[in-house]
Design a protein around this motif. Sequence first.
Motif, PDB file in Angstrom:
ATOM      1  N   ARG A  72      51.255  20.198  -0.798  1.00  0.00           N
ATOM      2  CA  ARG A  72      50.577  19.161  -0.016  1.00  0.00           C
ATOM      3  C   ARG A  72      51.123  17.804  -0.453  1.00  0.00           C
ATOM      4  N   CYS A  73      51.815  17.126   0.459  1.00  0.00           N
ATOM      5  CA  CYS A  73      52.415  15.843   0.104  1.00  0.00           C
ATOM      6  C   CYS A  73      52.769  15.055   1.356  1.00  0.00           C
ATOM      7  N   VAL A  74      52.944  13.751   1.169  1.00  0.00           N
ATOM      8  CA  VAL A  74      53.427  12.854   2.227  1.00  0.00           C
ATOM      9  C   VAL A  74      54.513  11.987   1.618  1.00  0.00           C
ATOM     10  N   LEU A  75      55.723  12.055   2.186  1.00  0.00           N
ATOM     11  CA  LEU A  75      56.877  11.340   1.649  1.00  0.00           C
ATOM     12  C   LEU A  75      57.475  10.416   2.701  1.00  0.00           C
ATOM     13  N   LEU A 119      56.603   7.909  -2.229  1.00  0.00           N
ATOM     14  CA  LEU A 119      55.523   8.885  -2.218  1.00  0.00           C
ATOM     15  C   LEU A 119      54.241   8.219  -1.736  1.00  0.00           C
ATOM     16  N   LEU A 120      53.653   8.773  -0.673  1.00  0.00           N
ATOM     17  CA  LEU A 120      52.410   8.232  -0.137  1.00  0.00           C
ATOM     18  C   LEU A 120      51.199   9.053  -0.555  1.00  0.00           C
ATOM     19  N   ALA A 121      51.402  10.358  -0.725  1.00  0.00           N
ATOM     20  CA  ALA A 121      50.292  11.220  -1.128  1.00  0.00           C
ATOM     21  C   ALA A 121      50.842  12.471  -1.798  1.00  0.00           C
ATOM     22  N   LEU A 122      50.043  12.995  -2.746  1.00  0.00           N
ATOM     23  CA  LEU A 122      50.399  14.227  -3.451  1.00  0.00           C
ATOM     24  C   LEU A 122      49.108  14.966  -3.767  1.00  0.00           C
ATOM     25  N   PRO A 131      51.199   0.929  -7.696  1.00  0.00           N
ATOM     26  CA  PRO A 131      52.476   0.197  -7.769  1.00  0.00           C
ATOM     27  C   PRO A 131      53.657   1.136  -7.595  1.00  0.00           C
ATOM     28  N   PHE A 132      54.799   0.561  -7.171  1.00  0.00           N
ATOM     29  CA  PHE A 132      55.962   1.393  -6.902  1.00  0.00           C
ATOM     30  C   PHE A 132      56.418   2.156  -8.141  1.00  0.00           C
ATOM     31  N   THR A 133      56.348   1.553  -9.317  1.00  0.00           N
ATOM     32  CA  THR A 133      56.779   2.258 -10.528  1.00  0.00           C
ATOM     33  C   THR A 133      56.006   3.552 -10.716  1.00  0.00           C
ATOM     34  N   GLU A 134      54.719   3.535 -10.421  1.00  0.00           N
ATOM     35  CA  GLU A 134      53.901   4.745 -10.544  1.00  0.00           C
ATOM     36  C   GLU A 134      54.234   5.744  -9.443  1.00  0.00           C
ATOM     37  N   LEU A 139      56.982  10.710  -7.787  1.00  0.00           N
ATOM     38  CA  LEU A 139      57.948  11.306  -6.864  1.00  0.00           C
ATOM     39  C   LEU A 139      59.017  12.081  -7.622  1.00  0.00           C
ATOM     40  N   GLU A 140      59.504  11.511  -8.717  1.00  0.00           N
ATOM     41  CA  GLU A 140      60.509  12.208  -9.526  1.00  0.00           C
ATOM     42  C   GLU A 140      59.952  13.504 -10.079  1.00  0.00           C
ATOM     43  N   GLY A 141      58.690  13.467 -10.520  1.00  0.00           N
ATOM     44  CA  GLY A 141      58.081  14.690 -11.034  1.00  0.00           C
ATOM     45  C   GLY A 141      57.888  15.732  -9.951  1.00  0.00           C
TER      46      GLY A 141
END
Length: 364
Positions: A72-75, A119-122, A131-134, A139-141
Amino acid sequence: MKLPVMPPVAPMLAKSVPTIPPGASYEPKWDGFRCICFRDGDEVEFGSRNERPMTRYFPELVEAVRAELPERCVLDGEIVIADDSGLDFEALQQRIHPAVSRVTLLAEQTPASFIAFDLLALGDDDYTGRPFTERRAALEGALSGVNAPIHLTPTTTDLELAERWFVELEGAHLDGVIAKPLSGTYQQDKRVMFKIKHVRTADCVLAGLRWHKTSTEATPLVGSLLLGLYNDEQKLQHVGVVGAFTAKRRAELVDELAPLLLGEGEPHPWQEWASAEAHQGQRLPGNVSRWNATKDLSFVPLRPERVLEVKYEHMEGTRFRHLAHFVRWREDRTPESCTYEQLEQPLTFALDDIVAGLGRGPAR
């Protein structure tokens, strides 16, 4: 489908700036179809930048999303088609076809890739307010160990590396570089990122015009100018158009270009444009629009005698990828001198080289 962020979603946008700003996260600006990818179990949707469904055109990516992405994700990302020399936007355009049989065939012949860059949702978590850093770390994970045709875009906070990417990645037909504020949240349809794009100039032959959509017989207005360059065989190839004029300038061009109108029976390099066979192997300006079959692409041929300098961003094959911009008339140039040789030929890179960060620095 039930996700923390539901379709339709208007992607976050970028504003143009002349130079790469310091203190941001940098990534390549991909030249493809921007889209939001939604996955909830077996349900997969791709929504375009204009919030239109794109799912049916890319069945191979639907299967790849089911195999590679979290349940379940939104990218946010880009659909591209690439070969060993870089991105192929013309091949990507061919994928938008109404016939299911054609879509299926092209999915096999010219398979697409999805490049994820936000990444919008996970799971049950909405990341848009973080924030984008988070978002990038999550997203990398989430995409750790992901396999083609799903890719994670490289990023860097190294300004010097971003400047090298800006120069070197152009050969792969990338648009430039995107800079994202490190603390910025995901804001739909807002220009809160920054884009730095390539701009070059070329001297082109004026070979025709199209009337503006508001033009009438009583008040004619020029809509766009058709541009040409001579190839190695001294054939004039259609390379793009210039069309950003004020209403006053559109009216002035009517009289200014009148002396270039062809007389009865006078030949023109693109006189065969109406024949479908004539478009094979060369670029002519009268093809049917892939995006709007009812759009009138007919043109008024002009004697190819005048030269104009235009600004352009980059080439897609033998044409300008985006609308060119008028700079000035070049009365000092002859039409025959306007060839492809004047255009720069950047280095090329394969898609795998790009998503691996070119091996030039940390992809963070």
